[in-house]
Design a protein around this motif. Structure first.
Motif, PDB file in Angstrom:
ATOM      1  N   ALA A  87       0.833  -1.214   0.000  1.00 41.22           N
ATOM      2  CA  ALA A  87       0.000   0.000   0.000  1.00 41.22           C
ATOM      3  C   ALA A  87       0.865   1.260   0.000  1.00 41.22           C
ATOM      4  O   ALA A  87       0.588   2.226  -0.734  1.00 41.22           O
ATOM      5  CB  ALA A  87      -0.929  -0.012   1.211  1.00 41.22           C
ATOM      6  N   GLY A  88       1.932   1.269   0.805  1.00 40.44           N
ATOM      7  CA  GLY A  88       2.783   2.445   0.898  1.00 40.44           C
ATOM      8  C   GLY A  88       3.479   2.761  -0.419  1.00 40.44           C
ATOM      9  O   GLY A  88       3.559   3.923  -0.828  1.00 40.44           O
ATOM     10  N   TYR A  92       3.140   5.965  -2.960  1.00 41.05           N
ATOM     11  CA  TYR A  92       4.325   6.685  -3.481  1.00 41.05           C
ATOM     12  C   TYR A  92       4.214   6.842  -4.997  1.00 41.05           C
ATOM     13  O   TYR A  92       4.590   7.881  -5.556  1.00 41.05           O
ATOM     14  CB  TYR A  92       5.585   5.900  -3.115  1.00 41.05           C
ATOM     15  CG  TYR A  92       6.876   6.605  -3.459  1.00 41.05           C
ATOM     16  CD1 TYR A  92       7.502   7.432  -2.530  1.00 41.05           C
ATOM     17  CD2 TYR A  92       7.494   6.429  -4.691  1.00 41.05           C
ATOM     18  CE1 TYR A  92       8.698   8.068  -2.832  1.00 41.05           C
ATOM     19  CE2 TYR A  92       8.679   7.059  -5.009  1.00 41.05           C
ATOM     20  CZ  TYR A  92       9.279   7.881  -4.070  1.00 41.05           C
ATOM     21  OH  TYR A  92      10.455   8.517  -4.377  1.00 41.05           O
ATOM     22  N   PHE A  93       3.709   5.816  -5.676  1.00 40.14           N
ATOM     23  CA  PHE A  93       3.527   5.864  -7.117  1.00 40.14           C
ATOM     24  C   PHE A  93       2.494   6.917  -7.516  1.00 40.14           C
ATOM     25  O   PHE A  93       2.692   7.677  -8.469  1.00 40.14           O
ATOM     26  CB  PHE A  93       3.102   4.482  -7.622  1.00 40.14           C
ATOM     27  CG  PHE A  93       2.488   4.469  -8.984  1.00 40.14           C
ATOM     28  CD1 PHE A  93       3.226   4.816 -10.106  1.00 40.14           C
ATOM     29  CD2 PHE A  93       1.159   4.095  -9.162  1.00 40.14           C
ATOM     30  CE1 PHE A  93       2.656   4.792 -11.375  1.00 40.14           C
ATOM     31  CE2 PHE A  93       0.584   4.073 -10.419  1.00 40.14           C
ATOM     32  CZ  PHE A  93       1.335   4.424 -11.527  1.00 40.14           C
ATOM     33  N   LEU A 100       0.891  13.274   0.460  1.00 39.84           N
ATOM     34  CA  LEU A 100       0.647  11.876   0.127  1.00 39.84           C
ATOM     35  C   LEU A 100       1.974  11.112   0.064  1.00 39.84           C
ATOM     36  O   LEU A 100       2.051   9.949   0.484  1.00 39.84           O
ATOM     37  CB  LEU A 100      -0.092  11.766  -1.209  1.00 39.84           C
ATOM     38  CG  LEU A 100      -0.483  10.354  -1.647  1.00 39.84           C
ATOM     39  CD1 LEU A 100      -1.403   9.712  -0.615  1.00 39.84           C
ATOM     40  CD2 LEU A 100      -1.155  10.369  -3.015  1.00 39.84           C
ATOM     41  N   LEU A 101       2.998  11.778  -0.437  1.00 43.41           N
ATOM     42  CA  LEU A 101       4.314  11.149  -0.486  1.00 43.41           C
ATOM     43  C   LEU A 101       4.834  10.879   0.922  1.00 43.41           C
ATOM     44  O   LEU A 101       5.401   9.810   1.206  1.00 43.41           O
ATOM     45  CB  LEU A 101       5.290  12.049  -1.247  1.00 43.41           C
ATOM     46  CG  LEU A 101       6.548  11.374  -1.798  1.00 43.41           C
ATOM     47  CD1 LEU A 101       6.185  10.405  -2.906  1.00 43.41           C
ATOM     48  CD2 LEU A 101       7.526  12.417  -2.306  1.00 43.41           C
ATOM     49  N   TYR A 171      10.295   9.294 -11.590  1.00 42.73           N
ATOM     50  CA  TYR A 171      10.086   9.572 -10.172  1.00 42.73           C
ATOM     51  C   TYR A 171       8.984   8.701  -9.563  1.00 42.73           C
ATOM     52  O   TYR A 171       9.074   8.311  -8.395  1.00 42.73           O
ATOM     53  CB  TYR A 171       9.746  11.048  -9.979  1.00 42.73           C
ATOM     54  CG  TYR A 171      10.796  11.976 -10.545  1.00 42.73           C
ATOM     55  CD1 TYR A 171      12.092  11.979 -10.036  1.00 42.73           C
ATOM     56  CD2 TYR A 171      10.509  12.823 -11.599  1.00 42.73           C
ATOM     57  CE1 TYR A 171      13.067  12.805 -10.563  1.00 42.73           C
ATOM     58  CE2 TYR A 171      11.474  13.666 -12.134  1.00 42.73           C
ATOM     59  CZ  TYR A 171      12.758  13.648 -11.615  1.00 42.73           C
ATOM     60  OH  TYR A 171      13.724  14.459 -12.148  1.00 42.73           O
ATOM     61  N   THR A 172       7.959   8.387 -10.336  1.00 45.59           N
ATOM     62  CA  THR A 172       6.852   7.576  -9.816  1.00 45.59           C
ATOM     63  C   THR A 172       7.056   6.085 -10.053  1.00 45.59           C
ATOM     64  O   THR A 172       6.516   5.261  -9.309  1.00 45.59           O
ATOM     65  CB  THR A 172       5.523   8.001 -10.466  1.00 45.59           C
ATOM     66  OG1 THR A 172       5.601   7.787 -11.883  1.00 45.59           O
ATOM     67  CG2 THR A 172       5.230   9.464 -10.200  1.00 45.59           C
ATOM     68  N   SER A 173       7.839   5.714 -11.072  1.00 45.29           N
ATOM     69  CA  SER A 173       8.000   4.296 -11.417  1.00 45.29           C
ATOM     70  C   SER A 173       8.604   3.443 -10.294  1.00 45.29           C
ATOM     71  O   SER A 173       8.226   2.269 -10.160  1.00 45.29           O
ATOM     72  CB  SER A 173       8.846   4.155 -12.685  1.00 45.29           C
ATOM     73  OG  SER A 173      10.102   4.780 -12.545  1.00 45.29           O
ATOM     74  N   PRO A 174       9.540   3.978  -9.452  1.00 46.71           N
ATOM     75  CA  PRO A 174      10.014   3.133  -8.353  1.00 46.71           C
ATOM     76  C   PRO A 174       8.896   2.654  -7.426  1.00 46.71           C
ATOM     77  O   PRO A 174       8.967   1.537  -6.901  1.00 46.71           O
ATOM     78  CB  PRO A 174      10.996   4.058  -7.610  1.00 46.71           C
ATOM     79  CG  PRO A 174      11.506   4.983  -8.657  1.00 46.71           C
ATOM     80  CD  PRO A 174      10.324   5.235  -9.540  1.00 46.71           C
TER      81      PRO A 174
END
Length: 418
Positions: A87-88, A92-93, A100-101, A171-174
């Motif tokens: 979920a975390g 982050y994604f 939210l981050l 930045y979001t893909s990890p």
């Protein structure tokens, strides 16, 4: 499948858990600073994000550990805690805002709290003389993740597409990548993890055989570590044997309440426990401080981007993984407290170097980069010595029945490095 095979597969699965935590570190930390900048977060949000992961892991660690000590199981705890990692990382994604981050790291940190249960399980499932070596190998698995993680960043940084309403970029893909890896780990835990019986119960049958041998006039030495006196069985009479048998049955009857006659003050306020906890706190505080400032520092003074930082973390992973294997070998040659002393000396040297050369960098690009590399090298060099010896010693000087929630393991506290 016999208990030995189950034990090996279980340890392998634990290694996978630690390796995934290292991969998460290596794919998220190099980009989180710029991610926050894009979301217009002030600089202090980087520290908040790192601390949020550490805080939730620290608060939930004793809870998961207490659950493990009472139930004597860890598989269900790991499966439950991994849900928070999933979920975390998905949060982050999504990452619509800096808040939210921040919440995403707070939620993911809950999953790291299961580390206390894992270390408690390892303590119950290993002998004192082999414990430091196994701890070193498990911790080295995390460093293997650090080594592998930057390779994933090489293609994650090329992502630039949409997944429904969500944007997938470097930045979001990890976040979505780690979310998928934690989902796959759930299946690995279901298939390859068993709550194998504690090492003491496996030795119960061997003890009965030794007792029978004694009656025939033979002595059988008990296995002991270099930290504990080696005892021997002595000839016993029939009455004494019956008394011993009844005593051996006593812990089984009281196993449902491991905290009977337990005193927190007796566990925490002894000199050796205070020294170990203080050493761990100071070392991890320094380590987290280094990792909090390293990406802004490399961006400001050396112009590193996400690729440069990823390569730096990869090299750091090589150093630390070699350090853990060296400590694994060294722990079989010298006492754990000697290993701890060496680690603390190295950490003190690293702090002095950073105070002298990094607080006010001078001398041009070449000298500044050299001073930075030496400072980071020394910081990471001392980490395996302190981490392994501290957890190993702590598991030996505290009650085994409370290992899960009293051992505040390196993995759990060091979650702040995420």
């Amino acid at each position: 499948m016999d208990d030995h095979q189950k034990r090996n597969l279980t340890f392998f699965t634990i290694g996978l858990i630690f390796m995934l935590s290292g991969i998460e570190y290596a794919v998220i930390l190099p980009t989180i600073w710029k991610y926050l900048q894009i979301l217009e977060a002030p600089p202090y949000f980087l520290g908040l994000g790192l601390s949020a992961f550490s805080l939730s892991g620290l608060l939930t660690g004793p809870i998961f550990g207490l659950w493990s000590d009472r139930s004597k199981t860890t598989k269900s705890i790991i499966l439950f805690s991994n849900v928070f990692e999933i979920a975390g990382n998905f949060m982050y994604f999504v990452g619509y805002s800096k808040w939210l981050l921040l919440c995403s790291r707070l939620v993911a940190g809950i999953g790291a709290g299961a580390g206390s249960s894992i270390f408690g399980f390892l303590t119950r499932s290993t002998r004192p003389e082999e414990r430091a070596g196994i701890f070193a190998a498990i911790m080295a698995a995390r460093q293997a993740g650090l080594l592998i993680g930057p390779a994933f960043n090489l293609f994650l940084r090329l992502c630039d597409f949409k997944l429904g309403p969500f944007v997938v970029n470097k930045y979001t893909s990890p976040g979505i990548f780690m979310c998928l890896l934690w989902v796959l780990l759930q299946f690995a835990v279901l298939a390859m993890y068993w709550d194998v019986p504690p090492i003491g119960s496996e030795e119960g049958a061997a003890g009965a055989v030794n007792l029978e041998m004694k009656r025939e006039g033979e002595e059988a030495p008990l296995m002991g570590s270099d930290e504990e006196p080696v005892n021997t069985y002595r000839a016993l009479g029939t009455d004494r044997s019956e008394s011993s048998a009844s005593c051996e049955m006593q812990p089984v009857n009281g196993a449902s309440n491991p905290f009977k006659n337990f005193s927190a003050s007796r566990e925490f306020l002894r000199e050796e426990v205070v020294v170990l906890l203080t050493a761990q706190f100071i070392t991890l505080f320094n380590q987290t401080a280094l990792e909090t400032m390293v990406t802004p520092l490399t961006q400001r003074y050396f112009g590193f981007g996400e690729l440069g930082n990823s390569l730096m973390y990869s090299l750091c992973g090589v150093e630390v993984i070699l350090g853990f294997f060296f400590v694994r070998w060294l722990s079989s040659k010298v006492a754990d407290r000697a290993v701890l002393a060496v680690g603390l000396v190295i950490c003190c040297t690293a702090c002095i170097w950073c105070l002298v050369f990094l607080c006010n960098p001078r001398g041009g690009y070449g000298w500044e980069l050299s001073a930075f590399i030496i400072g980071v090298f020394l910081q990471l060099l001392g980490l395996p010595f302190v981490a392994v010896s501290q957890v190993s010693l702590f598991s030996k000087v505290t009650a085994e029945k409370t290992q899960g929630w009293l051992v505040l393991p390196w993995h759990c506290l060091h979650g702040s490095t995420h």
